[in-house]
Design a protein around this motif. Structure first.
Motif, PDB file in Angstrom:
ATOM      1  N   ASN A  74      32.017 -40.875  16.211  1.00  0.00           N
ATOM      2  CA  ASN A  74      30.972 -40.711  15.196  1.00  0.00           C
ATOM      3  C   ASN A  74      30.305 -42.031  14.835  1.00  0.00           C
ATOM      4  N   ALA A  75      31.012 -43.116  14.975  1.00  0.00           N
ATOM      5  CA  ALA A  75      30.410 -44.422  14.682  1.00  0.00           C
ATOM      6  C   ALA A  75      29.304 -44.753  15.679  1.00  0.00           C
ATOM      7  N   LYS A  76      29.436 -44.212  16.888  1.00  0.00           N
ATOM      8  CA  LYS A  76      28.442 -44.457  17.925  1.00  0.00           C
ATOM      9  C   LYS A  76      27.478 -43.293  18.107  1.00  0.00           C
ATOM     10  N   ASN A  77      27.692 -42.227  17.349  1.00  0.00           N
ATOM     11  CA  ASN A  77      26.863 -41.016  17.492  1.00  0.00           C
ATOM     12  C   ASN A  77      26.858 -40.505  18.935  1.00  0.00           C
ATOM     13  N   MET A  78      28.038 -40.435  19.531  1.00  0.00           N
ATOM     14  CA  MET A  78      28.114 -40.011  20.930  1.00  0.00           C
ATOM     15  C   MET A  78      29.245 -39.023  21.152  1.00  0.00           C
ATOM     16  N   VAL A  79      29.026 -38.160  22.103  1.00  0.00           N
ATOM     17  CA  VAL A  79      30.017 -37.194  22.558  1.00  0.00           C
ATOM     18  C   VAL A  79      30.073 -37.288  24.071  1.00  0.00           C
ATOM     19  N   TRP A  80      31.265 -37.180  24.628  1.00  0.00           N
ATOM     20  CA  TRP A  80      31.438 -37.255  26.067  1.00  0.00           C
ATOM     21  C   TRP A  80      32.119 -35.987  26.587  1.00  0.00           C
ATOM     22  N   LEU A  81      31.805 -35.660  27.805  1.00  0.00           N
ATOM     23  CA  LEU A  81      32.513 -34.598  28.505  1.00  0.00           C
ATOM     24  C   LEU A  81      33.019 -35.208  29.814  1.00  0.00           C
ATOM     25  N   GLN A  82      34.325 -35.461  29.850  1.00  0.00           N
ATOM     26  CA  GLN A  82      34.935 -36.022  31.046  1.00  0.00           C
ATOM     27  C   GLN A  82      35.352 -34.870  31.941  1.00  0.00           C
ATOM     28  N   MET A  83      34.879 -34.917  33.175  1.00  0.00           N
ATOM     29  CA  MET A  83      35.134 -33.827  34.110  1.00  0.00           C
ATOM     30  C   MET A  83      35.840 -34.367  35.342  1.00  0.00           C
ATOM     31  N   ILE A  84      36.978 -33.789  35.661  1.00  0.00           N
ATOM     32  CA  ILE A  84      37.708 -34.179  36.865  1.00  0.00           C
ATOM     33  C   ILE A  84      37.885 -32.958  37.757  1.00  0.00           C
ATOM     34  N   SER A  85      38.288 -33.208  38.993  1.00  0.00           N
ATOM     35  CA  SER A  85      38.538 -32.128  39.961  1.00  0.00           C
ATOM     36  C   SER A  85      37.383 -31.132  39.973  1.00  0.00           C
ATOM     37  N   LEU A  86      36.184 -31.649  40.080  1.00  0.00           N
ATOM     38  CA  LEU A  86      35.007 -30.786  40.041  1.00  0.00           C
ATOM     39  C   LEU A  86      34.971 -29.836  41.218  1.00  0.00           C
ATOM     40  N   LYS A  87      34.454 -28.641  40.954  1.00  0.00           N
ATOM     41  CA  LYS A  87      34.359 -27.596  41.955  1.00  0.00           C
ATOM     42  C   LYS A  87      32.895 -27.203  42.145  1.00  0.00           C
ATOM     43  N   PRO A  88      32.547 -26.649  43.287  1.00  0.00           N
ATOM     44  CA  PRO A  88      31.155 -26.203  43.477  1.00  0.00           C
ATOM     45  C   PRO A  88      30.693 -25.239  42.386  1.00  0.00           C
ATOM     46  N   GLU A  89      31.613 -24.444  41.864  1.00  0.00           N
ATOM     47  CA  GLU A  89      31.227 -23.492  40.809  1.00  0.00           C
ATOM     48  C   GLU A  89      30.951 -24.167  39.477  1.00  0.00           C
ATOM     49  N   ASP A  90      31.182 -25.474  39.375  1.00  0.00           N
ATOM     50  CA  ASP A  90      30.806 -26.220  38.173  1.00  0.00           C
ATOM     51  C   ASP A  90      29.339 -26.638  38.219  1.00  0.00           C
ATOM     52  N   THR A  91      28.680 -26.390  39.318  1.00  0.00           N
ATOM     53  CA  THR A  91      27.264 -26.740  39.445  1.00  0.00           C
ATOM     54  C   THR A  91      26.445 -25.982  38.415  1.00  0.00           C
ATOM     55  N   ALA A  92      25.683 -26.727  37.618  1.00  0.00           N
ATOM     56  CA  ALA A  92      24.900 -26.133  36.536  1.00  0.00           C
ATOM     57  C   ALA A  92      24.119 -27.230  35.824  1.00  0.00           C
ATOM     58  N   VAL A  93      23.227 -26.794  34.961  1.00  0.00           N
ATOM     59  CA  VAL A  93      22.624 -27.717  34.000  1.00  0.00           C
ATOM     60  C   VAL A  93      23.516 -27.693  32.765  1.00  0.00           C
ATOM     61  N   TYR A  94      23.921 -28.856  32.322  1.00  0.00           N
ATOM     62  CA  TYR A  94      24.818 -28.981  31.183  1.00  0.00           C
ATOM     63  C   TYR A  94      24.021 -29.415  29.949  1.00  0.00           C
ATOM     64  N   PHE A  95      24.235 -28.687  28.865  1.00  0.00           N
ATOM     65  CA  PHE A  95      23.547 -28.954  27.610  1.00  0.00           C
ATOM     66  C   PHE A  95      24.564 -29.302  26.523  1.00  0.00           C
ATOM     67  N   CYS A  96      24.216 -30.243  25.671  1.00  0.00           N
ATOM     68  CA  CYS A  96      25.007 -30.404  24.462  1.00  0.00           C
ATOM     69  C   CYS A  96      24.212 -29.826  23.299  1.00  0.00           C
ATOM     70  N   ALA A  97      24.940 -29.362  22.305  1.00  0.00           N
ATOM     71  CA  ALA A  97      24.326 -28.690  21.180  1.00  0.00           C
ATOM     72  C   ALA A  97      25.109 -28.990  19.915  1.00  0.00           C
ATOM     73  N   ALA A  98      24.418 -29.005  18.794  1.00  0.00           N
ATOM     74  CA  ALA A  98      25.032 -29.301  17.505  1.00  0.00           C
ATOM     75  C   ALA A  98      25.021 -28.057  16.634  1.00  0.00           C
ATOM     76  N   SER A  99      26.152 -27.833  15.972  1.00  0.00           N
ATOM     77  CA  SER A  99      26.296 -26.654  15.129  1.00  0.00           C
ATOM     78  C   SER A  99      26.967 -27.018  13.822  1.00  0.00           C
ATOM     79  N   SER A 100      26.585 -26.337  12.755  1.00  0.00           N
ATOM     80  CA  SER A 100      27.256 -26.515  11.472  1.00  0.00           C
ATOM     81  C   SER A 100      28.559 -25.738  11.431  1.00  0.00           C
ATOM     82  N   TRP A 101      28.803 -24.890  12.429  1.00  0.00           N
ATOM     83  CA  TRP A 101      29.989 -24.053  12.477  1.00  0.00           C
ATOM     84  C   TRP A 101      30.935 -24.547  13.554  1.00  0.00           C
TER      85      TRP A 101
END
Length: 122
Positions: A74-101
């Motif tokens: 939160n100090a850097k206003n950043m979020v990361w998604l670390q992905m390992i052992s990627l598979k072809p089925e992980d192919t996609a457009v990845y979006f981040c989103a903010a929610s109050s819930w």
């Protein structure tokens, strides 16, 4: 108001690793839970992972459990998604989103990034 910008996508081979970054602007970043969603060609957008406001709680989809890890600073206003052992089925457009819930679902996300493409070749 929160503006989200994703980065870090690319073309990788199956088994490789990749880390996506979601950079946020706005003073109230820590008031929002953050989620990653993805959308593959011809498919509906699906939930990938989420992290609570403080970062003390995370959730992930069964399809990525044990391979993807979400984290935030939160100090850097950043979020990361670390992905390992990627598979072809992980192919996609990845979006981040903010929610109050938490945990967030698509309908509760108020702010969205533009997305970053991840392509995993076999």
């Amino acid at each position: 108001q929160v503006r989200l910008v994703e980065s870090g996508g690319g073309l990788v081979q199956a088994g490789d690793s990749l880390t996506l970054t979601c950079a946020a602007s706005g003073r109230t970043f820590d008031a929002y839970a953050i989620a990653w969603f993805r959308q593959a060609p011809g498919k509906e957008r699906e939930f990938v992972a989420a992290i609570s406001w403080s970062g003390n709680s995370t959730k992930s989809a069964d399809s990525v459990k044990g391979r993807f890890v979400i984290s935030r600073d939160n100090a850097k206003n950043m979020v990361w998604l670390q992905m390992i052992s990627l598979k072809p089925e992980d192919t996609a457009v990845y979006f981040c989103a903010a929610s109050s819930w938490y945990p967030p679902v698509e309908s509760t996300c108020d702010y969205w990034g533009q997305g970053t493409q991840v392509t995993v070749s076999s």
